[in-house]
Scaffold this motif. Sequence first.
Motif, PDB file in Angstrom:
ATOM      1  N   LEU A 343      -3.658   5.507   0.662  1.00 34.80           N
ATOM      2  CA  LEU A 343      -2.387   5.783  -0.015  1.00 34.80           C
ATOM      3  C   LEU A 343      -2.159   7.289  -0.110  1.00 34.80           C
ATOM      4  O   LEU A 343      -1.016   7.754   0.077  1.00 34.80           O
ATOM      5  N   HIS A 344      -3.180   8.053  -0.386  1.00 32.31           N
ATOM      6  CA  HIS A 344      -3.036   9.503  -0.482  1.00 32.31           C
ATOM      7  C   HIS A 344      -2.468  10.084   0.817  1.00 32.31           C
ATOM      8  O   HIS A 344      -1.555  10.917   0.775  1.00 32.31           O
ATOM      9  N   ARG A 345      -2.987   9.627   1.931  1.00 33.62           N
ATOM     10  CA  ARG A 345      -2.491  10.136   3.222  1.00 33.62           C
ATOM     11  C   ARG A 345      -1.035   9.741   3.441  1.00 33.62           C
ATOM     12  O   ARG A 345      -0.226  10.562   3.893  1.00 33.62           O
ATOM     13  N   ARG A 346      -0.696   8.497   3.123  1.00 31.31           N
ATOM     14  CA  ARG A 346       0.690   8.043   3.310  1.00 31.31           C
ATOM     15  C   ARG A 346       1.644   8.858   2.442  1.00 31.31           C
ATOM     16  O   ARG A 346       2.736   9.247   2.887  1.00 31.31           O
ATOM     17  N   LEU A 347       1.245   9.134   1.214  1.00 36.46           N
ATOM     18  CA  LEU A 347       2.093   9.930   0.327  1.00 36.46           C
ATOM     19  C   LEU A 347       2.222  11.368   0.834  1.00 36.46           C
ATOM     20  O   LEU A 347       3.331  11.931   0.851  1.00 36.46           O
ATOM     21  N   ALA A 348       1.117  11.949   1.237  1.00 34.36           N
ATOM     22  CA  ALA A 348       1.159  13.326   1.736  1.00 34.36           C
ATOM     23  C   ALA A 348       2.060  13.436   2.960  1.00 34.36           C
ATOM     24  O   ALA A 348       2.866  14.378   3.069  1.00 34.36           O
ATOM     25  N   GLU A 349       1.942  12.489   3.867  1.00 36.16           N
ATOM     26  CA  GLU A 349       2.777  12.518   5.078  1.00 36.16           C
ATOM     27  C   GLU A 349       4.254  12.381   4.731  1.00 36.16           C
ATOM     28  O   GLU A 349       5.104  13.122   5.256  1.00 36.16           O
ATOM     29  N   GLU A 350       4.587  11.431   3.862  1.00 43.36           N
ATOM     30  CA  GLU A 350       5.989  11.209   3.514  1.00 43.36           C
ATOM     31  C   GLU A 350       6.571  12.408   2.783  1.00 43.36           C
ATOM     32  O   GLU A 350       7.676  12.877   3.114  1.00 43.36           O
ATOM     33  N   ILE A 351       5.847  12.916   1.799  1.00 46.91           N
ATOM     34  CA  ILE A 351       6.354  14.006   0.968  1.00 46.91           C
ATOM     35  C   ILE A 351       6.520  15.273   1.786  1.00 46.91           C
ATOM     36  O   ILE A 351       7.563  15.950   1.720  1.00 46.91           O
ATOM     37  N   ARG A 352       5.543  15.619   2.595  1.00 48.05           N
ATOM     38  CA  ARG A 352       5.622  16.858   3.384  1.00 48.05           C
ATOM     39  C   ARG A 352       6.691  16.762   4.459  1.00 48.05           C
ATOM     40  O   ARG A 352       7.395  17.744   4.734  1.00 48.05           O
ATOM     41  N   SER A 353       6.851  15.588   5.052  1.00 44.72           N
ATOM     42  CA  SER A 353       7.892  15.408   6.067  1.00 44.72           C
ATOM     43  C   SER A 353       9.279  15.590   5.462  1.00 44.72           C
ATOM     44  O   SER A 353      10.143  16.266   6.037  1.00 44.72           O
ATOM     45  N   ALA A 354       9.502  14.999   4.276  1.00 47.11           N
ATOM     46  CA  ALA A 354      10.807  15.115   3.624  1.00 47.11           C
ATOM     47  C   ALA A 354      11.097  16.556   3.222  1.00 47.11           C
ATOM     48  O   ALA A 354      12.236  17.034   3.355  1.00 47.11           O
ATOM     49  N   VAL A 355      10.084  17.277   2.771  1.00 49.12           N
ATOM     50  CA  VAL A 355      10.275  18.675   2.385  1.00 49.12           C
ATOM     51  C   VAL A 355      10.597  19.529   3.608  1.00 49.12           C
ATOM     52  O   VAL A 355      11.495  20.388   3.573  1.00 49.12           O
ATOM     53  N   ARG A 356       9.886  19.298   4.714  1.00 51.79           N
ATOM     54  CA  ARG A 356      10.187  20.047   5.940  1.00 51.79           C
ATOM     55  C   ARG A 356      11.618  19.788   6.401  1.00 51.79           C
ATOM     56  O   ARG A 356      12.297  20.698   6.892  1.00 51.79           O
ATOM     57  N   SER A 357      12.092  18.564   6.227  1.00 53.45           N
ATOM     58  CA  SER A 357      13.452  18.217   6.657  1.00 53.45           C
ATOM     59  C   SER A 357      14.514  18.815   5.751  1.00 53.45           C
ATOM     60  O   SER A 357      15.709  18.760   6.075  1.00 53.45           O
ATOM     61  N   ASN A 358      14.109  19.367   4.631  1.00 51.08           N
ATOM     62  CA  ASN A 358      15.049  19.974   3.695  1.00 51.08           C
ATOM     63  C   ASN A 358      14.779  21.464   3.522  1.00 51.08           C
ATOM     64  O   ASN A 358      14.824  21.990   2.397  1.00 51.08           O
ATOM     65  N   GLY A 359      14.465  22.101   4.626  1.00 48.85           N
ATOM     66  CA  GLY A 359      14.312  23.546   4.632  1.00 48.85           C
ATOM     67  C   GLY A 359      13.049  24.052   3.985  1.00 48.85           C
ATOM     68  O   GLY A 359      12.972  25.208   3.577  1.00 48.85           O
ATOM     69  N   PRO A 371      10.707   7.161  -0.237  1.00 46.33           N
ATOM     70  CA  PRO A 371      10.703   5.825  -0.855  1.00 46.33           C
ATOM     71  C   PRO A 371       9.338   5.388  -1.383  1.00 46.33           C
ATOM     72  O   PRO A 371       9.258   4.738  -2.426  1.00 46.33           O
ATOM     73  N   LEU A 372       8.270   5.740  -0.692  1.00 50.91           N
ATOM     74  CA  LEU A 372       6.939   5.356  -1.156  1.00 50.91           C
ATOM     75  C   LEU A 372       6.595   6.098  -2.450  1.00 50.91           C
ATOM     76  O   LEU A 372       6.079   5.496  -3.396  1.00 50.91           O
ATOM     77  N   MET A 373       6.888   7.385  -2.478  1.00 52.76           N
ATOM     78  CA  MET A 373       6.610   8.159  -3.683  1.00 52.76           C
ATOM     79  C   MET A 373       7.377   7.595  -4.880  1.00 52.76           C
ATOM     80  O   MET A 373       6.825   7.428  -5.978  1.00 52.76           O
ATOM     81  N   LEU A 483       5.608  15.447 -10.292  1.00 54.58           N
ATOM     82  CA  LEU A 483       4.154  15.547 -10.371  1.00 54.58           C
ATOM     83  C   LEU A 483       3.500  15.013  -9.098  1.00 54.58           C
ATOM     84  O   LEU A 483       2.603  15.657  -8.531  1.00 54.58           O
ATOM     85  N   VAL A 484       3.940  13.834  -8.652  1.00 55.27           N
ATOM     86  CA  VAL A 484       3.358  13.242  -7.442  1.00 55.27           C
ATOM     87  C   VAL A 484       3.666  14.117  -6.231  1.00 55.27           C
ATOM     88  O   VAL A 484       2.795  14.370  -5.383  1.00 55.27           O
ATOM     89  N   ALA A 485       4.901  14.598  -6.147  1.00 57.04           N
ATOM     90  CA  ALA A 485       5.274  15.430  -5.006  1.00 57.04           C
ATOM     91  C   ALA A 485       4.480  16.730  -4.986  1.00 57.04           C
ATOM     92  O   ALA A 485       3.942  17.137  -3.930  1.00 57.04           O
ATOM     93  N   GLN A 486       4.378  17.414  -6.110  1.00 59.96           N
ATOM     94  CA  GLN A 486       3.614  18.660  -6.169  1.00 59.96           C
ATOM     95  C   GLN A 486       2.144  18.425  -5.845  1.00 59.96           C
ATOM     96  O   GLN A 486       1.500  19.239  -5.169  1.00 59.96           O
ATOM     97  N   LEU A 487       1.614  17.316  -6.320  1.00 59.95           N
ATOM     98  CA  LEU A 487       0.207  17.001  -6.087  1.00 59.95           C
ATOM     99  C   LEU A 487      -0.093  16.883  -4.598  1.00 59.95           C
ATOM    100  O   LEU A 487      -1.073  17.452  -4.089  1.00 59.95           O
TER     101      LEU A 487
END
Length: 517
Positions: A343-359, A371-373, A483-487
């Motif tokens: 789950l940690h990897r899935r969250l990290a991938e989703e969160i970092r991908s979304a942040v990269r897509s938003n500058g 959505p997973l977060m 909190l989850v996103a920053q983590l």
Amino acid sequence: MALSSSLLPPLSNNCATSPANRKLFRARAQGRIYATLTVQPPTEPSKASSLPIKKIPGDYGLPIVGPINDRHDYFYNQGREEFFKSRVQKYKSTVFRVNMPPGPLISSDPNVVVLLDGKSFLTLFDTSKVEKKDVFTGTYAPSLELTGGYRVLSYLDPSEPSHEKLKQLMIKLVSTTRHRVLPEFETSYSNLFDELENELATHGKAKFNEANDRAAFDFLARAWYGVNPEDTELGKTAPSIISKWVLFQLGPILTLGLPKPIEELTLHSFRLPFSLIKKDYKKLYNFFYQNSTDLLEEASNLGISRDEACHNLIFTTCFNSFGGMKIFFPNMIKQIGRAGVNLHRRLAEEIRSAVRSNGGKLTMSAMEQMPLMKSVVYESLRIEPPVPLQFGRAKKDLLIESHDAAYEVKEGEMLFGFQPFATKDPRIFDRAEEFVADRFVGEEGEEKLKHVLWSNGPETQSPAVHNKQCAGKDFVVLISRLLVAQLFLRYDSFGIDVGVSPLGAKITFTSLKRATF
């Protein structure tokens, strides 16, 4: 005639089960309860039911003895979860009668009708059926000295004139400071993560709860009041002051792990005197009064005195918001930590991908693409809601339905729900007892959000001045997502040890693996 609440005996079993012949009018005023006995004709239940009507099982036992026995089961012999679970099994019903702590000598009437399934529990949110006056902490109300002599918003029923004005003020507090939430949260919790890393490097482990308490108040002070508390008279003392102040309010329904005789004679039988924390509370008051000029002016315009508004701001910030972060953040970290590295990897991938897509920035828009977060936050709120106990007094004769039967409740009876049972109802959720990270992903998952009830109402509804849903509902969801996103922007994974505290999980980080992709 005014009677001290400590001198009023519990109702007898017969009286408690025949409340149509008596109606209690309670007013919190200097710790007193005013009781008037009247004879009322029976009224018809509020509606018919297609389900079989059954007598509510359970009883309250003998006066004084029954409530004390139930209190000992609740705190010591069984523990809270087993206390309810064993009675569901005994009565083969999710609706039953029991006594709720604290009982004698603090609560004059500990008798409640328990609602433990996801269907009957919803009655507690319907203010056309239940009254919410002075039931925030259950069958007792803390001394008004702890809130400046005022009945603050959490203790008001929506029908009371000041409810609308105070809730409007709290909604304004949240809405007008929204622009500061993201940057101030990043500042406060980046400092928290730095502190945890340093402690790990020095000691091989890092305690989360104490650091979270400091970060939570620092964030709330910066975001809502535009001030760094360390630059004020409070310094770093706010978390410890608030914790003591909350204990004086919730002590009668808590166990601190002290020897049973000590807890019974101090927390559960007598109120702790406000004089012990009066000076500390004055420090809190001064901080909020000095840093809430615009809000106090707004309160004055609404017809609320500045003094009353200040005590309400203290309660909303320190009890509701800080208290929520103090309880929920460790519980959420516990659930995510136990879910494991996949789950940690899935969250990290989703969160970092979304942040990269938003500058490369963590924005509101970016979080909507996670959505997973978002599901992880909702699932954490479902499985361990931060405020598990809800109460309401029947405004009229009611017919309350569980999944299998209907039960007649009389006007004036106290209704109680233990939310974790309602939100883990197997008739509503598959694998209800499990933490399922992606439970609320997709259209089918989002449809289930109406059964997430942590905010004193369904997640699909919104707070308003005429209801009791948490004014900061969206704010709590937002900061939990942050909190989850920053983590996971900062770390690939983490390891934890989990202990217990009086208010939830006690988290110790054993590892924090820095981001590698």
